[in-house]
Design an enzyme around this catalytic site. Structure first.
Site, PDB file in Angstrom:
ATOM      1  N   SER A   1     -11.775  35.018  22.168  1.00 52.31           N
ATOM      2  CA  SER A   1     -12.519  35.373  23.341  1.00 52.31           C
ATOM      3  C   SER A   1     -12.709  36.633  23.375  1.00 52.31           C
ATOM      4  O   SER A   1     -11.840  37.552  22.871  1.00 52.31           O
ATOM      5  CB  SER A   1     -11.982  34.862  24.687  1.00 52.31           C
ATOM      6  OG  SER A   1     -13.029  35.529  25.684  1.00 52.31           O
TER       7      SER A   1
ATOM      8  N   TYR B   1      -5.239  33.908  30.982  1.00 50.16           N
ATOM      9  CA  TYR B   1      -6.246  33.480  30.291  1.00 50.16           C
ATOM     10  C   TYR B   1      -6.297  34.616  28.868  1.00 50.16           C
ATOM     11  O   TYR B   1      -6.175  34.361  27.750  1.00 50.16           O
ATOM     12  CB  TYR B   1      -7.754  33.482  30.850  1.00 50.16           C
ATOM     13  CG  TYR B   1      -8.701  33.108  29.957  1.00 50.16           C
ATOM     14  CD1 TYR B   1      -8.687  31.707  29.091  1.00 50.16           C
ATOM     15  CD2 TYR B   1      -9.596  34.061  29.510  1.00 50.16           C
ATOM     16  CE1 TYR B   1      -9.759  31.280  28.335  1.00 50.16           C
ATOM     17  CE2 TYR B   1     -10.690  33.760  28.532  1.00 50.16           C
ATOM     18  CZ  TYR B   1     -10.850  32.525  27.926  1.00 50.16           C
ATOM     19  OH  TYR B   1     -11.825  31.874  27.224  1.00 50.16           O
TER      20      TYR B   1
HETATM   21  N1  LIG Z   1     -17.475  29.675  28.324  1.00 46.23           N
HETATM   22  C1  LIG Z   1     -17.155  30.718  27.948  1.00 46.23           C
HETATM   23  O1  LIG Z   1     -17.862  31.728  28.543  1.00 46.23           O
HETATM   24  C2  LIG Z   1     -16.354  31.249  26.885  1.00 46.23           C
HETATM   25  C3  LIG Z   1     -16.107  32.414  26.536  1.00 46.23           C
HETATM   26  C4  LIG Z   1     -15.112  32.738  25.184  1.00 46.23           C
HETATM   27  C5  LIG Z   1     -14.261  31.927  25.080  1.00 46.23           C
HETATM   28  N2  LIG Z   1     -14.599  30.478  25.297  1.00 46.23           N
HETATM   29  C6  LIG Z   1     -13.635  29.814  24.577  1.00 46.23           C
HETATM   30  O2  LIG Z   1     -14.514  28.521  24.183  1.00 46.23           O
HETATM   31  C7  LIG Z   1     -13.764  27.064  24.153  1.00 46.23           C
HETATM   32  C8  LIG Z   1     -14.347  26.290  24.834  1.00 46.23           C
HETATM   33  O3  LIG Z   1     -14.738  26.634  25.986  1.00 46.23           O
HETATM   34  P1  LIG Z   1     -15.884  26.032  26.911  1.00 46.23           P
HETATM   35  O4  LIG Z   1     -16.517  27.117  27.875  1.00 46.23           O
HETATM   36  O5  LIG Z   1     -16.687  24.913  25.947  1.00 46.23           O
HETATM   37  O6  LIG Z   1     -14.919  25.106  28.081  1.00 46.23           O
HETATM   38  P2  LIG Z   1     -15.097  23.633  28.362  1.00 46.23           P
HETATM   39  O7  LIG Z   1     -16.439  23.060  28.458  1.00 46.23           O
HETATM   40  O8  LIG Z   1     -14.190  23.360  29.587  1.00 46.23           O
HETATM   41  O9  LIG Z   1     -14.516  22.846  27.130  1.00 46.23           O
HETATM   42  C9  LIG Z   1     -13.152  22.682  26.784  1.00 46.23           C
HETATM   43  C10 LIG Z   1     -12.875  21.653  26.000  1.00 46.23           C
HETATM   44  O10 LIG Z   1     -11.309  21.822  25.688  1.00 46.23           O
HETATM   45  C11 LIG Z   1     -11.052  20.421  25.778  1.00 46.23           C
HETATM   46  N3  LIG Z   1      -9.715  20.488  26.226  1.00 46.23           N
HETATM   47  C12 LIG Z   1      -9.080  21.226  27.288  1.00 46.23           C
HETATM   48  N4  LIG Z   1      -7.799  20.979  27.301  1.00 46.23           N
HETATM   49  C13 LIG Z   1      -7.428  19.997  26.442  1.00 46.23           C
HETATM   50  C14 LIG Z   1      -6.079  19.339  26.090  1.00 46.23           C
HETATM   51  N5  LIG Z   1      -5.185  19.694  26.552  1.00 46.23           N
HETATM   52  N6  LIG Z   1      -6.315  18.405  24.905  1.00 46.23           N
HETATM   53  C15 LIG Z   1      -7.679  18.228  24.313  1.00 46.23           C
HETATM   54  N7  LIG Z   1      -8.569  18.721  24.597  1.00 46.23           N
HETATM   55  C16 LIG Z   1      -8.622  19.819  25.502  1.00 46.23           C
HETATM   56  C17 LIG Z   1     -11.687  19.734  26.772  1.00 46.23           C
HETATM   57  O11 LIG Z   1     -11.824  18.452  26.778  1.00 46.23           O
HETATM   58  P3  LIG Z   1     -11.134  17.596  27.698  1.00 46.23           P
HETATM   59  O12 LIG Z   1     -10.953  18.095  29.046  1.00 46.23           O
HETATM   60  O13 LIG Z   1     -11.950  16.084  27.777  1.00 46.23           O
HETATM   61  O14 LIG Z   1      -9.829  17.210  27.046  1.00 46.23           O
HETATM   62  C18 LIG Z   1     -13.234  20.241  26.252  1.00 46.23           C
HETATM   63  O15 LIG Z   1     -13.834  19.555  25.270  1.00 46.23           O
HETATM   64  C19 LIG Z   1     -12.405  27.528  24.807  1.00 46.23           C
HETATM   65  O16 LIG Z   1     -11.427  27.818  24.050  1.00 46.23           O
HETATM   66  C20 LIG Z   1     -12.836  29.005  25.565  1.00 46.23           C
HETATM   67  O17 LIG Z   1     -11.477  29.811  25.900  1.00 46.23           O
HETATM   68  C21 LIG Z   1     -15.522  30.143  26.311  1.00 46.23           C
END
Ligand SMILES: NC(=O)c1ccc[n+]([C@@H]2O[C@H](COP(=O)([O-])OP(=O)(O)OC[C@H]3O[C@@H](n4cnc5c(N)ncnc54)[C@H](OP(=O)(O)O)[C@@H]3O)[C@@H](O)[C@H]2O)c1
Length: 258
Positions: A138, A151
């Site tokens: 991130s 985080y």
């Molecule tokens: N959104 C942003 O602004 C942003 C910015 C910077 C970085 N990121 C990074 O991008 C990545 C994706 O985030 P997102 O925003 O798309 O979030 P999201 O919509 O909440 O998706 C998170 C994904 O991770 C999976 N996950 C979480 N815990 C898990 C576990 N214990 N076992 C297996 N799967 C797990 C969830 O699936 P299940 O709940 O079905 O398990 C879901 O598919 C993350 O690493 C986040 O830190 C996001």
């Protein structure tokens, strides 16, 4: 002759960035092994893209489950060409009641699970074609932000982990890319109660990443303007960064949430 499709293991594919990335990569013809705890969205993709999807659902914070995912991938494909470790979570710290369990949850999902996945992924990548390991960290690590103690620490840990791995895997010709997104509109950020400058859609973010994977850069950071602003801020003297950070805390406090 048609090119052999790339075999990609993508984690966190049930929602947000991972789901959008799965769509983009499947449209490009890649074969995907998809992981998340929620199986239904993965099964949907398997139905929509017959023959291209291997569902390897489970909890990535459970080392044995991750090893079973690796074994299933090996059984079906023999190896993988690209691994995209995208799964993650975010919870904000309230320092008035510092909750070590929250801290542990976030570190377990973002950092320990990444370790379990790397353990399972490396033998598969060693059997892959032009192997490529991609870690979604991130842009939060460029600059400490209020309430991001857990985080930010987990993401800083991930960044170090991938950058260190890059050095140790170079002689095996396994490339490592770190993805550093700004704000993306996903279920994770929809919980945020503060303004998110230069927010992009999950689809835009996925298209940006997918278009750059082939070149396997050291880092994929976006949106460009947002990253530029963060990098500029990171260059400021420490006292000025603290002053700005404190103002952010004060703003949140006046909004009644810090
Ligand atoms: N959104 C942003 O602004 C942003 C910015 C910077 C970085 N990121 C990074 O991008 C990545 C994706 O985030 P997102 O925003 O798309 O979030 P999201 O919509 O909440 O998706 C998170 C994904 O991770 C999976 N996950 C979480 N815990 C898990 C576990 N214990 N076992 C297996 N799967 C797990 C969830 O699936 P299940 O709940 O079905 O398990 C879901 O598919 C993350 O690493 C986040 O830190 C996001």
């Amino acid at each position: 002759m048609a090119e052999t499709p790339r075999r990609i293991w993508l984690t966190g594919a049930s929602s947000g960035l991972g789901a959008a990335l799965a769509e983009a990569l499947l449209h490009s013809g890649a074969h995907l092994a998809l992981s998340a705890r929620t199986e239904a969205p993965l099964a949907q993709l398997a139905l929509r893209f017959p023959g291209q999807v291997l569902v390897v659902a489970g909890d990535l914070t459970d080392r044995q489950q991750v090893q079973a995912m690796g074994a299933a991938i090996e059984q079906h494909w023999g190896g993988v060409d690209t691994v995209i470790l995208n799964a993650g979570t975010c919870e904000y710290v309230d320092t008035r009641h510092f909750d070590a369990e929250l801290f542990e949850r976030v570190i377990r999902t973002n950092l320990f699970a990444t370790g379990y996945c790397i353990e399972a992924a490396l033998p598969l990548l060693r059997q892959g074609v032009r192997p490529h390991l991609v870690g979604v960290a991130s842009s939060v690590t460029y600059l400490p932000l209020p309430r991001s103690e857990a985080y930010g620490a987990s993401k800083a840990g991930q960044r170090y982990l991938f950058e260190s791995l890059r050095l140790d895997l170079a002689h095996e010709h396994i490339d490592v890319t770190v993805v550093s997104p700004g704000f993306i509109d996903t279920p994770l950020t929809r919980k945020n109660d503060f303004p998110m400058p230069m927010l992009v859609s999950a689809r835009q973010a996925a298209a940006y990443i997918a278009a750059r994977l082939e070149r396997r850069p050291l880092e994929i950071a976006f949106p460009t303007l947002f990253i530029g602003a963060l990098r500029l801020l990171a260059w400021l003297p420490a006292w000025l960064r603290v002053w700005i950070g404190k103002r952010l805390v004060r703003q949140a406090t006046t909004q009644g949430d810090a």
